[in-house]
Design a protein around this motif. Structure first.
Motif, PDB file in Angstrom:
ATOM      1  N   GLU A 160      62.695  65.556  34.953  1.00 41.65           N
ATOM      2  CA  GLU A 160      62.685  66.624  34.071  1.00 41.65           C
ATOM      3  C   GLU A 160      64.159  67.179  34.014  1.00 41.65           C
ATOM      4  O   GLU A 160      65.297  66.822  33.158  1.00 41.65           O
ATOM      5  N   GLU A 161      64.845  67.550  34.824  1.00 46.23           N
ATOM      6  CA  GLU A 161      66.431  67.172  34.728  1.00 46.23           C
ATOM      7  C   GLU A 161      67.238  66.014  34.194  1.00 46.23           C
ATOM      8  O   GLU A 161      68.036  66.065  33.573  1.00 46.23           O
ATOM      9  N   ALA A 162      67.012  64.162  34.548  1.00 44.98           N
ATOM     10  CA  ALA A 162      67.795  64.100  34.609  1.00 44.98           C
ATOM     11  C   ALA A 162      67.017  63.799  32.223  1.00 44.98           C
ATOM     12  O   ALA A 162      68.570  63.331  31.754  1.00 44.98           O
ATOM     13  N   PHE A 163      66.357  64.411  31.558  1.00 43.60           N
ATOM     14  CA  PHE A 163      65.553  64.328  29.841  1.00 43.60           C
ATOM     15  C   PHE A 163      66.761  65.066  29.888  1.00 43.60           C
ATOM     16  O   PHE A 163      66.833  65.105  28.948  1.00 43.60           O
ATOM     17  N   ARG A 164      66.952  66.026  30.782  1.00 38.83           N
ATOM     18  CA  ARG A 164      66.951  67.304  29.257  1.00 38.83           C
ATOM     19  C   ARG A 164      68.494  67.674  29.772  1.00 38.83           C
ATOM     20  O   ARG A 164      69.478  67.243  29.207  1.00 38.83           O
ATOM     21  N   PHE A 165      69.060  66.795  30.870  1.00 45.25           N
ATOM     22  CA  PHE A 165      70.398  66.563  31.607  1.00 45.25           C
ATOM     23  C   PHE A 165      70.876  65.409  29.918  1.00 45.25           C
ATOM     24  O   PHE A 165      72.234  65.954  29.232  1.00 45.25           O
ATOM     25  N   VAL A 166      70.225  64.257  30.164  1.00 44.99           N
ATOM     26  CA  VAL A 166      70.966  63.491  28.850  1.00 44.99           C
ATOM     27  C   VAL A 166      70.318  64.346  27.359  1.00 44.99           C
ATOM     28  O   VAL A 166      71.143  64.296  25.878  1.00 44.99           O
ATOM     29  N   ALA A 167      69.440  64.751  27.010  1.00 43.64           N
ATOM     30  CA  ALA A 167      69.227  66.121  25.782  1.00 43.64           C
ATOM     31  C   ALA A 167      70.376  66.693  25.265  1.00 43.64           C
ATOM     32  O   ALA A 167      71.053  66.860  24.158  1.00 43.64           O
ATOM     33  N   ASP A 168      70.655  67.080  26.341  1.00 46.56           N
ATOM     34  CA  ASP A 168      72.350  68.387  26.275  1.00 46.56           C
ATOM     35  C   ASP A 168      73.569  67.454  25.804  1.00 46.56           C
ATOM     36  O   ASP A 168      73.873  68.403  24.906  1.00 46.56           O
ATOM     37  N   TYR A 169      73.803  66.652  27.118  1.00 47.73           N
ATOM     38  CA  TYR A 169      74.382  65.584  26.241  1.00 47.73           C
ATOM     39  C   TYR A 169      74.619  65.232  24.854  1.00 47.73           C
ATOM     40  O   TYR A 169      75.810  65.704  24.363  1.00 47.73           O
ATOM     41  N   VAL A 170      73.282  64.832  23.944  1.00 47.83           N
ATOM     42  CA  VAL A 170      72.835  64.489  22.921  1.00 47.83           C
ATOM     43  C   VAL A 170      73.709  65.673  22.195  1.00 47.83           C
ATOM     44  O   VAL A 170      74.173  65.699  21.035  1.00 47.83           O
ATOM     45  N   ASP A 171      72.963  66.515  22.750  1.00 50.55           N
ATOM     46  CA  ASP A 171      73.171  68.078  21.693  1.00 50.55           C
ATOM     47  C   ASP A 171      74.146  68.261  21.808  1.00 50.55           C
ATOM     48  O   ASP A 171      75.106  68.287  20.701  1.00 50.55           O
ATOM     49  N   ASP A 172      75.177  68.068  22.408  1.00 48.71           N
ATOM     50  CA  ASP A 172      76.454  68.448  22.598  1.00 48.71           C
ATOM     51  C   ASP A 172      77.531  67.484  22.005  1.00 48.71           C
ATOM     52  O   ASP A 172      78.352  67.471  21.526  1.00 48.71           O
ATOM     53  N   ASN A 173      77.132  66.018  22.098  1.00 45.39           N
ATOM     54  CA  ASN A 173      78.178  64.981  21.474  1.00 45.39           C
ATOM     55  C   ASN A 173      77.330  64.279  19.716  1.00 45.39           C
ATOM     56  O   ASN A 173      78.046  63.588  19.801  1.00 45.39           O
ATOM     57  N   ARG A 174      76.126  65.495  19.236  1.00 49.53           N
ATOM     58  CA  ARG A 174      75.952  64.515  18.471  1.00 49.53           C
ATOM     59  C   ARG A 174      76.433  64.662  17.082  1.00 49.53           C
ATOM     60  O   ARG A 174      76.080  63.637  16.311  1.00 49.53           O
ATOM     61  N   HIS A 175      77.592  65.666  17.004  1.00 50.29           N
ATOM     62  CA  HIS A 175      78.317  64.439  16.001  1.00 50.29           C
ATOM     63  C   HIS A 175      79.596  63.772  16.161  1.00 50.29           C
ATOM     64  O   HIS A 175      79.420  62.436  14.901  1.00 50.29           O
ATOM     65  N   ILE A 176      79.654  63.530  17.138  1.00 56.28           N
ATOM     66  CA  ILE A 176      80.287  61.634  17.606  1.00 56.28           C
ATOM     67  C   ILE A 176      78.827  60.523  17.374  1.00 56.28           C
ATOM     68  O   ILE A 176      79.301  59.491  17.120  1.00 56.28           O
ATOM     69  N   ILE A 177      77.971  61.029  18.190  1.00 53.39           N
ATOM     70  CA  ILE A 177      77.130  60.166  18.316  1.00 53.39           C
ATOM     71  C   ILE A 177      76.437  59.797  16.986  1.00 53.39           C
ATOM     72  O   ILE A 177      76.486  58.322  16.366  1.00 53.39           O
ATOM     73  N   ASN A 178      76.402  60.843  15.747  1.00 47.48           N
ATOM     74  CA  ASN A 178      76.195  60.710  14.153  1.00 47.48           C
ATOM     75  C   ASN A 178      76.955  59.923  14.251  1.00 47.48           C
ATOM     76  O   ASN A 178      76.225  59.004  13.148  1.00 47.48           O
ATOM     77  N   CYS A 179      77.977  59.981  13.672  1.00 47.80           N
ATOM     78  CA  CYS A 179      78.832  58.815  13.498  1.00 47.80           C
ATOM     79  C   CYS A 179      78.897  57.754  14.180  1.00 47.80           C
ATOM     80  O   CYS A 179      78.987  56.640  13.018  1.00 47.80           O
ATOM     81  N   ALA A 180      78.576  57.094  15.356  1.00 44.85           N
ATOM     82  CA  ALA A 180      78.203  56.192  15.771  1.00 44.85           C
ATOM     83  C   ALA A 180      77.581  55.676  15.150  1.00 44.85           C
ATOM     84  O   ALA A 180      77.503  54.424  15.228  1.00 44.85           O
ATOM     85  N   TYR A 181      76.453  55.998  15.252  1.00 45.00           N
ATOM     86  CA  TYR A 181      75.214  55.409  14.366  1.00 45.00           C
ATOM     87  C   TYR A 181      75.260  55.482  13.105  1.00 45.00           C
ATOM     88  O   TYR A 181      74.873  54.159  12.662  1.00 45.00           O
ATOM     89  N   ASP A 182      76.135  56.078  12.596  1.00 45.26           N
ATOM     90  CA  ASP A 182      76.620  55.872  11.122  1.00 45.26           C
ATOM     91  C   ASP A 182      76.936  54.623  10.655  1.00 45.26           C
ATOM     92  O   ASP A 182      77.409  53.639  10.071  1.00 45.26           O
ATOM     93  N   SER A 183      78.010  54.460  11.853  1.00 46.18           N
ATOM     94  CA  SER A 183      79.268  52.726  11.748  1.00 46.18           C
ATOM     95  C   SER A 183      77.927  51.999  12.304  1.00 46.18           C
ATOM     96  O   SER A 183      78.125  50.399  12.085  1.00 46.18           O
TER      97      SER A 183
END
Length: 191
Positions: free
Chosen positions: A79-102
């Motif tokens: 649970e801690e690990a899932f929460r940590f990664v979900a928070d990372y994704v949430d905090d960096n969503r714009h960058i990850i979306n840019c990478a995803y699009d590229s």
């Protein structure tokens, strides 16, 4: 200061500059010229460290993955690990979306895979221990790979459809799936 330290600092400055640029425009519109200007370095320095912007992006994600993995290793449970990664994704969503699009789905998914594989291996080993089962290492490896692929893909899908799925509900659903299916599968495969 040693050359390695200077080199690492330069790479980090370029990565920060790339993150800043990606907040304003798509990755395909970011230029080496604007990154070197922002970092106050010359073009040769950029190309000494990276072959192109995608190489810099890959290095940046690898560095983030290393930091994420270091922190996940310190976490107690899934649970801690899932929460940590979900928070990372949430905090960096714009960058990850840019990478995803590229880069596309598969390349971006590999980033999450490296975060989750250790977590899933740990969850499976803990399950085997708690249930006092004897399960082949091949099956445990297959199971970890299967769930890691599923989690990485699910994390990307959640990122792309965040407004449809509350983060807490998403985390709880992932936990529900893992906590109910992994013990069942381990019991069915035990020697």
């Amino acid at each position: 200061m040693k050359n390695e330290e200077i080199s690492l600092q330069t790479k980090k400055k370029l990565a920060q500059s790339l993150k800043k640029a990606m907040e304003k425009k798509p990755l395909s519109k970011v230029t080496v010229s604007e990154l070197i200007k922002d970092c106050n370095i010359n073009r040769n320095t950029f190309y000494y460290h990276f072959s192109d912007i995608y190489d810099l992006l890959k290095w940046m994600f690898e560095q983030d993955a290393i930091e994420v993995i270091k922190k996940i290793d310190l976490l107690v449970d899934a649970e801690e690990a899932f929460r940590f990664v979900a928070d990372y994704v949430d905090d960096n969503r714009h960058i990850i979306n840019c990478a995803y699009d590229s880069m596309g789905h598969e390349e971006t998914k590999r980033f999450f895979y490296s975060d989750f594989i250790g977590v899933m291996q740990s969850v499976i080993e803990n399950g085997v221990r708690q249930l006092k089962l004897n399960v082949s290492s091949e099956f445990k490896s297959l199971l970890a790979d299967f769930y890691t692929e599923a989690l990485a893909g699910s994390m990307l899908n959640w990122l792309k459809q965040r407004e449809k799925y509350d983060k807490e509900e998403f985390i709880q659903d992932l936990l529900f799936i893992c906590q109910n299916s992994i013990p069942y599968l381990l019991k069915k495969r035990a020697d």
